[in-house]
Design an enzyme around this catalytic site. Structure first.
Site, short mmCIF file in Angstrom:
data_model
loop_
_atom_site.label_atom_id
_atom_site.label_comp_id
_atom_site.label_asym_id
_atom_site.label_seq_id
_atom_site.Cartn_x
_atom_site.Cartn_y
_atom_site.Cartn_z
N ARG A 55 0.84 -1.21 0.00
CA ARG A 55 0.00 0.00 0.00
C ARG A 55 0.87 1.26 0.00
NH1 ARG A 55 -4.18 -0.82 4.78
NH2 ARG A 55 -4.98 1.21 4.12
N GLN A 87 -9.49 9.56 8.68
CA GLN A 87 -9.23 8.18 9.13
C GLN A 87 -8.25 7.52 8.17
OE1 GLN A 87 -13.22 6.20 10.37
NE2 GLN A 87 -13.78 7.91 9.05
N HIS A 105 -5.93 7.62 12.42
CA HIS A 105 -5.56 6.19 12.33
C HIS A 105 -4.13 6.00 11.83
CE1 HIS A 105 -10.11 4.93 12.15
NE2 HIS A 105 -9.70 5.23 13.37
N CYS A 113 8.07 2.51 16.50
CA CYS A 113 8.93 1.53 17.16
C CYS A 113 8.12 0.80 18.23
CB CYS A 113 10.13 2.22 17.80
SG CYS A 113 11.13 1.06 18.76
N CYS A 132 14.89 -0.11 15.02
CA CYS A 132 14.55 1.30 15.23
C CYS A 132 15.83 2.14 15.19
CB CYS A 132 13.87 1.46 16.58
SG CYS A 132 13.62 3.18 17.06
N GLY A 171 -17.31 10.37 2.86
CA GLY A 171 -16.72 9.11 2.39
C GLY A 171 -16.36 8.13 3.48
N THR A 172 -17.23 8.02 4.49
CA THR A 172 -16.97 7.02 5.54
C THR A 172 -18.25 6.27 5.85
OG1 THR A 172 -16.21 6.65 7.82
CG2 THR A 172 -17.15 8.82 7.34
N SER A 173 -18.10 4.95 6.11
CA SER A 173 -19.27 4.09 6.32
C SER A 173 -19.90 4.30 7.69
CB SER A 173 -18.85 2.62 6.17
OG SER A 173 -17.83 2.32 7.09
N LEU A 198 -21.25 8.32 -0.90
CA LEU A 198 -21.83 7.64 -2.06
C LEU A 198 -23.22 7.10 -1.75
CD1 LEU A 198 -20.91 7.05 -4.93
CD2 LEU A 198 -19.98 4.88 -4.14
C1 BJW Z 1 -17.59 6.97 -1.41
C2 BJW Z 1 -16.99 6.81 -2.63
C3 BJW Z 1 -16.88 7.95 -3.39
C4 BJW Z 1 -17.00 4.89 -1.74
N1 BJW Z 1 -17.34 9.11 -2.95
N2 BJW Z 1 -18.10 8.07 -0.92
C5 BJW Z 1 -18.63 -2.38 19.75
C6 BJW Z 1 -19.38 -1.23 19.63
C7 BJW Z 1 -18.76 0.01 19.39
C8 BJW Z 1 -17.38 0.11 19.26
C9 BJW Z 1 -16.64 -1.06 19.41
C10 BJW Z 1 -17.27 -2.27 19.64
N3 BJW Z 1 -16.29 -3.23 19.73
C11 BJW Z 1 -15.10 -2.63 19.54
C12 BJW Z 1 -15.31 -1.31 19.34
C13 BJW Z 1 -14.26 -0.27 19.06
C14 BJW Z 1 -13.66 -0.46 17.68
C15 BJW Z 1 -14.77 -0.44 16.63
O1 BJW Z 1 -15.24 0.60 16.20
N4 BJW Z 1 -15.17 -1.62 16.15
C16 BJW Z 1 -16.24 -1.71 15.15
C17 BJW Z 1 -15.99 -2.91 14.28
C18 BJW Z 1 -17.58 -1.76 15.87
N5 BJW Z 1 -12.75 0.65 17.47
C19 BJW Z 1 -11.48 0.60 17.85
O2 BJW Z 1 -10.98 -0.41 18.31
C20 BJW Z 1 -10.71 1.89 17.74
N6 BJW Z 1 -10.09 2.18 19.00
C21 BJW Z 1 -10.81 2.40 20.09
O3 BJW Z 1 -12.04 2.41 20.10
O4 BJW Z 1 -10.03 2.67 21.19
C22 BJW Z 1 -10.70 2.95 22.44
C23 BJW Z 1 -10.69 4.41 22.71
C24 BJW Z 1 -11.02 5.33 21.76
C25 BJW Z 1 -11.03 6.69 22.04
C26 BJW Z 1 -10.70 7.12 23.28
C27 BJW Z 1 -10.34 6.22 24.25
C28 BJW Z 1 -10.34 4.85 23.97
C29 BJW Z 1 -9.60 1.78 16.70
C30 BJW Z 1 -10.15 1.67 15.31
C31 BJW Z 1 -9.01 1.47 14.32
C32 BJW Z 1 -9.51 1.31 12.88
N7 BJW Z 1 -8.40 0.97 12.05
C33 BJW Z 1 -8.62 0.84 10.60
C34 BJW Z 1 -7.29 0.34 9.94
C35 BJW Z 1 -6.28 1.48 9.88
C36 BJW Z 1 -5.04 1.09 9.14
C37 BJW Z 1 -5.29 0.74 7.69
O5 BJW Z 1 -5.69 1.62 6.89
O6 BJW Z 1 -5.05 -0.41 7.32
O7 BJW Z 1 -9.02 2.09 10.04
S1 BJW Z 1 -9.97 -0.26 10.17
C38 BJW Z 1 -10.52 0.68 8.80
O8 BJW Z 1 -11.85 1.21 9.04
C39 BJW Z 1 -9.57 1.90 8.74
C40 BJW Z 1 -10.53 3.02 8.38
O9 BJW Z 1 -9.97 4.26 8.73
C41 BJW Z 1 -11.76 2.64 9.18
C42 BJW Z 1 -13.03 3.28 8.68
O10 BJW Z 1 -13.31 2.90 7.36
P1 BJW Z 1 -13.93 3.95 6.35
O11 BJW Z 1 -12.93 5.00 6.06
O12 BJW Z 1 -15.25 4.38 6.83
O13 BJW Z 1 -14.03 3.05 5.02
P2 BJW Z 1 -15.23 2.09 4.56
O14 BJW Z 1 -14.70 1.24 3.48
O15 BJW Z 1 -15.84 1.40 5.72
O16 BJW Z 1 -16.34 3.08 3.97
C43 BJW Z 1 -16.10 3.84 2.82
C44 BJW Z 1 -17.35 4.67 2.54
O17 BJW Z 1 -17.09 5.51 1.43
C45 BJW Z 1 -18.59 3.82 2.18
O18 BJW Z 1 -19.73 4.30 2.88
C46 BJW Z 1 -18.76 4.05 0.68
O19 BJW Z 1 -20.12 4.06 0.26
C47 BJW Z 1 -18.17 5.43 0.52
N8 BJW Z 1 -17.62 5.67 -0.81
N9 BJW Z 1 -16.64 5.45 -2.78
C48 BJW Z 1 -17.95 9.14 -1.73
N10 BJW Z 1 -16.31 7.89 -4.64
#
Ligand code: BJW
Length: 229
Positions: A55, A87, A105, A113, A132, A171-173, A198
């Site tokens: 990537r 994100q 993120h 490190c 590191c 652009g986030t789900s 979208l």
């Molecule tokens: C278009 C388009 C176009 C397409 N034009 N639109 C139960 C309930 C609630 C929460 C939790 C739970 N169990 C666990 C949790 C917490 C957990 C969580 O949320 N889990 C869920 C599965 C429920 N979260 C965490 O663990 C986070 N940490 C945390 O909560 O710590 C505790 C804490 C927080 C704050 C304070 C104190 C303590 C960490 C989350 C880390 C997410 N990491 C990733 C990977 C990053 C590295 C990498 O890139 O590889 O982040 S996962 C992945 O999802 C990535 C993204 O940033 C993230 C969001 O995805 P995104 O960007 O929304 O993409 P898509 O594909 O989902 O959606 C794209 C959208 O675009 C779609 O709607 C399309 O329609 C649209 N689209 N083309 C406009 N042309």
């Protein structure tokens, strides 16, 4: 007017960066929730490095699209009154000219490190487990936030969302917290909320206004309407 814009993978889709949860999504057959974890890295570090190295390499072949450029243009007008919270781990906002960007993120072009927790700019592959350069002891990992880890700069983000007059999600789900909950923080503090996506996101009912279509069209239109107003 103070504006916070939250962006997700959809804003980079038209640049050719795959999203996570769409049909042609990044993880092809794997649920992102199963692979973007520290446990997956512990179990298969080489596979995870290969994935992020590919990537990082692919970033050089993509360019910011009209949505990124429009947000940079908006910053020229609003200055410190605009904060982009992304994100995404790509650098397309910065390459379009945005300066006030928080990568909650993490970033592909950064390494972390596992020992001394230093973060450092990193362009090369990590798959050969380089030590590191700061502590020399431990190995480097991608500087990204996996499930179960705490996103970066939460205090700054929550303060900005709480003070905002307008919160815009692009652009986030809305599937991943805490980002998916920012709209509720904004609402509780009296901000207006706008979704540009979208299709309806998981939290779509929390937004006062929705516009559905490609970000490359919707974002320049929205920015133009603000700038001319
Ligand atoms: C278009 C388009 C176009 C397409 N034009 N639109 C139960 C309930 C609630 C929460 C939790 C739970 N169990 C666990 C949790 C917490 C957990 C969580 O949320 N889990 C869920 C599965 C429920 N979260 C965490 O663990 C986070 N940490 C945390 O909560 O710590 C505790 C804490 C927080 C704050 C304070 C104190 C303590 C960490 C989350 C880390 C997410 N990491 C990733 C990977 C990053 C590295 C990498 O890139 O590889 O982040 S996962 C992945 O999802 C990535 C993204 O940033 C993230 C969001 O995805 P995104 O960007 O929304 O993409 P898509 O594909 O989902 O959606 C794209 C959208 O675009 C779609 O709607 C399309 O329609 C649209 N689209 N083309 C406009 N042309």
């Amino acid at each position: 007017m103070k504006i916070v814009v939250l962006t997700g993978a959809g804003i980079s889709a038209e640049s050719g960066v795959p999203t996570f949860r769409d049909a042609d999504g990044l993880w092809e057959g794997h649920r992102v929730e199963d692979v973007a974890t520290p446990e997956a890295y512990e179990a298969r570090p080489s596979a995870v490095h290969r994935f992020y190295d590919a990537r990082r390499t692919a970033l050089s072949a993509v360019e910011p699209n009209p949505a990124h450029h429009a947000l940079a243009r908006l910053e020229e007008h609003l200055g410190d009154d605009l904060l982009v919270v992304t994100q995404n781990i790509d650098d397309l906002h910065e390459r379009a000219g945005s300066r006030r960007v928080v990568h909650m993120h993490g970033e592909l072009r950064s390494a972390l490190c596992r020992g001394c927790r230093s973060r450092m700019p990193w362009q090369a592959d990590l798959g050969d487990f380089p030590p590191c350069p700061r502590c020399g002891v431990s190995e480097l990992r991608p500087d990204v936030v996996w499930f179960g880890e705490i996103p970066y700069e939460m205090d700054r983000i929550l303060a900005a969302v709480g003070e905002s007059d307008l919160f815009v999600s692009i652009g986030t789900s809305g599937a991943v917290y805490p980002a998916a909950g920012f709209v509720q923080v904004a609402l509780l503090n009296g901000a207006r909320t706008l979704e540009l996506n979208l299709q309806p996101s998981e939290g779509t009912t929390l937004f006062h206004e929705h516009r559905h279509g490609p970000a490359g069209v919707l974002v320049p239109e929205w920015v133009a309407s603000l700038v001319t107003a």
